[in-house]
Design a protein around this motif. Structure first.
Motif, mmCIF file in Angstrom:
data_model
loop_
_atom_site.group_PDB
_atom_site.id
_atom_site.type_symbol
_atom_site.label_atom_id
_atom_site.label_comp_id
_atom_site.label_asym_id
_atom_site.label_seq_id
_atom_site.Cartn_x
_atom_site.Cartn_y
_atom_site.Cartn_z
ATOM 1 N N ALA A 287 1.312 -1.638 0.323
ATOM 2 C CA ALA A 287 0.103 -0.126 0.090
ATOM 3 C C ALA A 287 0.610 1.164 0.046
ATOM 4 C CB ALA A 287 -0.568 -0.221 1.068
ATOM 5 N N ILE A 288 2.002 1.237 0.501
ATOM 6 C CA ILE A 288 2.811 1.945 0.735
ATOM 7 C C ILE A 288 3.609 2.340 -1.063
ATOM 8 C CG2 ILE A 288 4.509 3.168 1.730
ATOM 9 C CD1 ILE A 288 4.030 2.222 4.632
ATOM 10 N N ASP A 289 4.507 1.950 -0.906
ATOM 11 C CA ASP A 289 5.874 1.314 -2.126
ATOM 12 C C ASP A 289 4.600 1.482 -3.336
ATOM 13 O OD1 ASP A 289 7.520 1.471 0.555
ATOM 14 O OD2 ASP A 289 7.843 -0.450 0.498
ATOM 15 N N GLY B 68 -10.301 -5.668 9.893
ATOM 16 C CA GLY B 68 -8.815 -5.106 9.692
ATOM 17 C C GLY B 68 -8.894 -4.626 8.052
ATOM 18 N N PHE B 69 -8.835 -5.829 7.041
ATOM 19 C CA PHE B 69 -8.992 -6.124 5.864
ATOM 20 C C PHE B 69 -10.695 -5.401 5.390
ATOM 21 C CE2 PHE B 69 -6.025 -9.175 5.165
ATOM 22 C CZ PHE B 69 -4.723 -9.109 4.972
ATOM 23 N N THR B 70 -11.500 -5.576 5.730
ATOM 24 C CA THR B 70 -13.067 -4.639 5.446
ATOM 25 C C THR B 70 -12.103 -3.379 5.820
ATOM 26 O OG1 THR B 70 -14.113 -6.900 6.539
ATOM 27 C CG2 THR B 70 -14.768 -4.732 5.859
ATOM 28 N N VAL B 71 -11.737 -3.072 6.434
ATOM 29 C CA VAL B 71 -11.237 -1.510 6.875
ATOM 30 C C VAL B 71 -10.840 -1.034 5.556
ATOM 31 C CG1 VAL B 71 -10.800 0.332 8.413
ATOM 32 C CG2 VAL B 71 -11.870 -1.182 9.438
ATOM 33 N N PHE B 72 -9.920 -1.823 5.506
ATOM 34 C CA PHE B 72 -8.756 -1.071 4.317
ATOM 35 C C PHE B 72 -9.246 -1.191 2.772
ATOM 36 C CE2 PHE B 72 -6.019 -2.764 0.526
ATOM 37 C CZ PHE B 72 -4.857 -1.790 0.618
ATOM 38 N N ALA B 73 -10.293 -2.094 2.947
ATOM 39 C CA ALA B 73 -10.734 -1.941 1.119
ATOM 40 C C ALA B 73 -11.725 -1.278 1.325
ATOM 41 C CB ALA B 73 -11.820 -3.036 1.006
ATOM 42 N N ILE B 74 -12.533 -0.140 2.511
ATOM 43 C CA ILE B 74 -13.051 0.615 2.601
ATOM 44 C C ILE B 74 -11.852 2.046 1.779
ATOM 45 C CG2 ILE B 74 -14.419 2.649 3.479
ATOM 46 C CD1 ILE B 74 -15.337 0.154 5.481
ATOM 47 N N GLY B 75 -11.383 1.997 2.610
ATOM 48 C CA GLY B 75 -10.024 3.438 2.641
ATOM 49 C C GLY B 75 -9.352 3.154 1.286
ATOM 50 N N ASP C 47 -3.739 3.099 -15.411
ATOM 51 C CA ASP C 47 -4.015 4.741 -14.440
ATOM 52 C C ASP C 47 -3.155 4.484 -13.219
ATOM 53 O OD1 ASP C 47 -6.055 4.340 -13.350
ATOM 54 O OD2 ASP C 47 -6.862 5.346 -14.842
ATOM 55 N N TRP C 48 -3.451 5.311 -12.047
ATOM 56 C CA TRP C 48 -2.901 5.022 -11.124
ATOM 57 C C TRP C 48 -4.010 4.196 -10.084
ATOM 58 C CZ3 TRP C 48 -5.661 7.208 -7.536
ATOM 59 C CH2 TRP C 48 -6.544 7.957 -7.436
ATOM 60 N N THR C 49 -4.771 4.151 -10.303
ATOM 61 C CA THR C 49 -5.899 4.014 -9.992
ATOM 62 C C THR C 49 -5.925 2.458 -10.142
ATOM 63 O OG1 THR C 49 -7.561 3.706 -11.639
ATOM 64 C CG2 THR C 49 -7.928 5.761 -10.034
ATOM 65 N N GLY C 50 -6.063 1.587 -10.933
ATOM 66 C CA GLY C 50 -5.094 0.226 -10.520
ATOM 67 C C GLY C 50 -4.565 -0.639 -9.856
ATOM 68 N N ILE C 51 -3.462 0.353 -9.126
ATOM 69 C CA ILE C 51 -2.174 0.736 -8.000
ATOM 70 C C ILE C 51 -3.609 -0.360 -6.635
ATOM 71 C CG2 ILE C 51 -0.968 0.909 -6.344
ATOM 72 C CD1 ILE C 51 0.370 2.748 -8.394
ATOM 73 N N PHE C 52 -4.125 0.395 -7.139
ATOM 74 C CA PHE C 52 -5.583 0.527 -5.608
ATOM 75 C C PHE C 52 -6.477 -0.824 -6.050
ATOM 76 C CE2 PHE C 52 -4.769 5.108 -5.023
ATOM 77 C CZ PHE C 52 -4.251 5.001 -4.021
ATOM 78 N N TYR C 53 -6.414 -1.110 -6.772
ATOM 79 C CA TYR C 53 -7.142 -2.570 -7.146
ATOM 80 C C TYR C 53 -6.391 -3.601 -7.025
ATOM 81 C CZ TYR C 53 -10.913 0.562 -9.272
ATOM 82 O OH TYR C 53 -11.405 1.950 -9.822
ATOM 83 N N VAL C 54 -4.941 -3.333 -7.696
ATOM 84 C CA VAL C 54 -4.509 -4.360 -7.631
ATOM 85 C C VAL C 54 -3.898 -4.818 -5.890
ATOM 86 C CG1 VAL C 54 -1.944 -5.728 -7.522
ATOM 87 C CG2 VAL C 54 -3.268 -4.792 -9.789
ATOM 88 N N GLN C 55 -4.502 -3.450 -5.174
ATOM 89 C CA GLN C 55 -3.785 -4.229 -3.545
ATOM 90 C C GLN C 55 -5.155 -4.562 -3.550
ATOM 91 O OE1 GLN C 55 -3.383 0.043 -1.996
ATOM 92 N NE2 GLN C 55 -1.663 0.376 -3.137
ATOM 93 N N ILE D 23 -7.098 -6.763 -4.508
ATOM 94 C CA ILE D 23 -6.521 -8.357 -4.528
ATOM 95 C C ILE D 23 -5.982 -9.564 -4.308
ATOM 96 C CG2 ILE D 23 -6.295 -9.932 -6.736
ATOM 97 C CD1 ILE D 23 -7.639 -8.050 -8.940
ATOM 98 N N MET D 24 -4.837 -8.695 -3.976
ATOM 99 C CA MET D 24 -3.718 -9.116 -2.942
ATOM 100 C C MET D 24 -4.006 -9.173 -1.352
ATOM 101 S SD MET D 24 -1.652 -10.105 -5.043
ATOM 102 C CE MET D 24 -0.066 -10.312 -3.838
ATOM 103 N N ALA D 25 -4.590 -8.389 -0.769
ATOM 104 C CA ALA D 25 -5.341 -8.135 0.424
ATOM 105 C C ALA D 25 -6.146 -9.610 0.772
ATOM 106 C CB ALA D 25 -5.827 -6.508 0.645
ATOM 107 N N LEU D 26 -7.311 -9.551 -0.520
ATOM 108 C CA LEU D 26 -8.572 -10.148 -1.076
ATOM 109 C C LEU D 26 -7.445 -11.998 -0.445
ATOM 110 C CD1 LEU D 26 -11.370 -11.514 -0.677
ATOM 111 C CD2 LEU D 26 -11.310 -11.453 -3.427
#
Length: 403
Positions: free
Chosen positions: A25-27, A82-89, A163-171, A173-176
């Protein structure tokens, strides 16, 4: 006396994966900082660093919530929350059209990620102790470091092809994937007799108990000093290499190379800690960390520009090589006396070190504009402050042993 059980590779990989979502999520967004800034109408690189530092603020407060809950209801349910909250963020971040909204999303992400991060540490402490715990922590961190190696490259690839939103979608998927893996393969490690009834006093009671252990408090403060200086690098690395050196395409690979140094030292720590002990190893590493930074400051104090790229990379490589011998050992030393309150203990120590680190990072990062010198000044100041505190704790401990 508690006997350490045998450890399986899958356990190490699973714990590393729980912690790795934080690094992802950071890097992963580092190469996309400029693109995100344009989308949210923020062209000030200092303000954009908040996208990195403020996720740590969420991590700090999230640990206070999830640590006590895990001591009351078990480790596993808290990870799912925690993972649910992460998805909301993550969804908030994708929908953001202003820097303020994006920062809120990053804080929510941090709150959610505090659960897997804290629980991974608590699970390790539930199962292991002493230098062997430090060894397991080192091996977990070794695999965890692989994520900072590949995350910026992955982020750059997604940015180039989507685009940059794809980075958050991949995050997401990995979290799931990690959440399902944890659900299917990891047994509950909190023994029923260690469960603490959740009340509004649980934090206060846990803090009172933790304050009895001066070593835990001391090494938590040291972690805050070192973490604060290190977060400056995470938030300002894009400014240093892309803006100051003009290495836009090369930045993800430079970041990955430096992360490999941390991974190598963390792996070596897993072997060395059983020979030298976590106290001596972390002490020597902090000395090198501080002296190397001081040497850079002395050499380039009056310079108006950065030194040649190979020179700064050598100094940074040495700096981050020491990190692998510091973080895992400091965490293990701080957690060693408080195994009976591992959940709330991990939460409070993580909160203290993170809340210390965020203002340190924001303050120093605001000066990283034309050169990387402020970064090394921060390493120097907080490295030597850590060293002084370490020596004080060490002397006090020796005196107590004699008595």
């Amino acid at each position: 006396m508690q006997k350490n059980p045998p450890v399986k590779l899958e356990f190490i990989l699973l714990m590393a994966s729980l912690m790795s979502i934080v690094a992802l999520a950071i890097d992963a967004i580092l190469p996309a900082m400029s693109a995100i800034g344009i989308t949210v109408n923020s062209l000030d690189t200092s303000n954009n660093q908040l996208l990195i530092t403020m996720i740590f603020l969420g991590l700090g407060f999230g640990q206070l919530l999830f640590g006590p809950l895990s001591d009351s209801f078990g480790r596993k349910p808290i990870v799912y929350i925690g993972f649910t909250v992460f998805a909301i963020g993550s969804i908030v971040c994708v929908l953001s059209h202003s820097l303020e909204m994006m920062v809120v999303g990053r804080i929510i992400q941090g709150v959610g990620l505090a659960a897997p991060r804290t629980i991974a540490i608590a699970v390790i402490r539930d199962m292991f102790k002493g230098d062997y715990m430090a060894k397991i922590m080192s091996f977990v961190t070794t695999f965890f470091i692989l994520v900072p190696v590949i995350a910026p490259v992955m982020g750059k690839f997604i940015l180039n092809h989507y685009d940059w939103t794809g980075i958050f979608y991949v995050q997401l998927i990995m979290a799931l994937v990690v959440a399902i893996w944890f659900w299917k393969r990891q047994p509950e490690t909190l023994k029923p007799e260690y469960k603490i009834k959740f009340t509004r006093h649980v934090f206060i009671d846990g803090l009172k108990e933790l304050l009895k252990y001066k070593e835990t408090i001391g090494f938590t403060i040291i972690s805050g000093f070192i973490s604060g200086a290190f977060i400056v690098y995470l938030s300002a690395s894009q400014v240093i290499f892309e803006n100051q050196y003009g290495l836009i395409d090369e930045f993800p690979y430079i970041f990955a190379g430096l992360a490999c140094g941390v991974g190598l030292s963390t792996f070596l720590n897993g072997s060395f800690v059983m020979r030298l002990g976590m106290w001596r190893l972390s002490y020597l590493a902090i000395i090198v960390f501080s002296v190397n930074a001081l040497l850079y400051v002395i050499l380039f104090w009056n310079a108006t520009t950065n030194p040649a790229l190979p020179i700064i990379l050598i100094f940074m490589a040495i700096q981050f090589f020491t990190i692998g011998f510091i973080f895992g050992n400091l965490r293990a030393i701080a957690m060693e006396p408080i195994g009976h309150i591992a959940g709330i203990g991990a939460a409070i120590t993580g909160f203290i070190s993170t809340i210390m680190a965020v203002p340190i990072a924001n303050y120093i990062g605001s000066f990283v504009d034309t050169t990387a010198l402020p970064l090394f000044i921060g390493f120097t100041v907080f490295g030597f402050m850590s060293l002084i505190l370490f020596l004080f704790i060490k002397r006090t401990r020796k005196r107590n042993i004699i008595l």
